[in-house]
Write a protein that holds these residues in place. Sequence first.
Motif, PDB file in Angstrom:
ATOM      1  N   THR A 238      32.516   0.996  44.205  1.00 55.73           N
ATOM      2  CA  THR A 238      33.461  -0.029  44.635  1.00 55.73           C
ATOM      3  C   THR A 238      32.672  -1.269  45.002  1.00 55.73           C
ATOM      4  OG1 THR A 238      35.439  -0.431  45.970  1.00 55.73           O
ATOM      5  CG2 THR A 238      33.566   0.639  47.088  1.00 55.73           C
ATOM      6  N   THR A 239      33.356  -2.275  45.485  1.00 59.07           N
ATOM      7  CA  THR A 239      32.670  -3.502  45.877  1.00 59.07           C
ATOM      8  C   THR A 239      33.019  -3.857  47.317  1.00 59.07           C
ATOM      9  OG1 THR A 239      34.436  -5.029  45.232  1.00 59.07           O
ATOM     10  CG2 THR A 239      32.862  -4.365  43.503  1.00 59.07           C
ATOM     11  N   ALA A 240      32.181  -4.670  47.899  1.00 62.23           N
ATOM     12  CA  ALA A 240      32.469  -5.157  49.247  1.00 62.23           C
ATOM     13  C   ALA A 240      33.751  -5.987  49.244  1.00 62.23           C
ATOM     14  CB  ALA A 240      31.303  -5.981  49.775  1.00 62.23           C
ATOM     15  N   TRP A 241      34.035  -6.652  48.123  1.00 62.09           N
ATOM     16  CA  TRP A 241      35.280  -7.427  48.026  1.00 62.09           C
ATOM     17  C   TRP A 241      36.494  -6.505  48.090  1.00 62.09           C
ATOM     18  CZ3 TRP A 241      34.331 -12.090  49.242  1.00 62.09           C
ATOM     19  CH2 TRP A 241      33.187 -12.744  48.798  1.00 62.09           C
ATOM     20  N   VAL A 242      36.426  -5.366  47.430  1.00 59.01           N
ATOM     21  CA  VAL A 242      37.530  -4.395  47.479  1.00 59.01           C
ATOM     22  C   VAL A 242      37.724  -3.912  48.912  1.00 59.01           C
ATOM     23  CG1 VAL A 242      38.227  -2.044  46.822  1.00 59.01           C
ATOM     24  CG2 VAL A 242      37.381  -3.630  45.084  1.00 59.01           C
TER      25      VAL A 242
END
Length: 92
Positions: A38-42
């Motif tokens: 996943t991403t930190a933005w998610v």
Amino acid sequence: MNRAFAGAFYFLAFLNETDQHHANVLAFASGPELEIVTTAWVLTEVADAFGASRIRSRIPFFIRSLESDPDTRVVPATERSEERRVGKESRS
């Protein structure tokens, strides 16, 4: 090991026991040898979604547990990744 991208949908269903997809997400998450990416933005989007909920206080602990989980990779937020995301959205 299989790898799967987890977007906000996945984490919202995972954390919300009343979500119609909660059981399916839990079953998927318990699959054999699965790396979640996943991403930190998610995760920022997930935290925002639970901002006014009763489980708000649990979200920071959940995010930290993901960051320390050897079966989860969190792609860091960078200015460049945000520029790419915004560029993709503007072309849609």
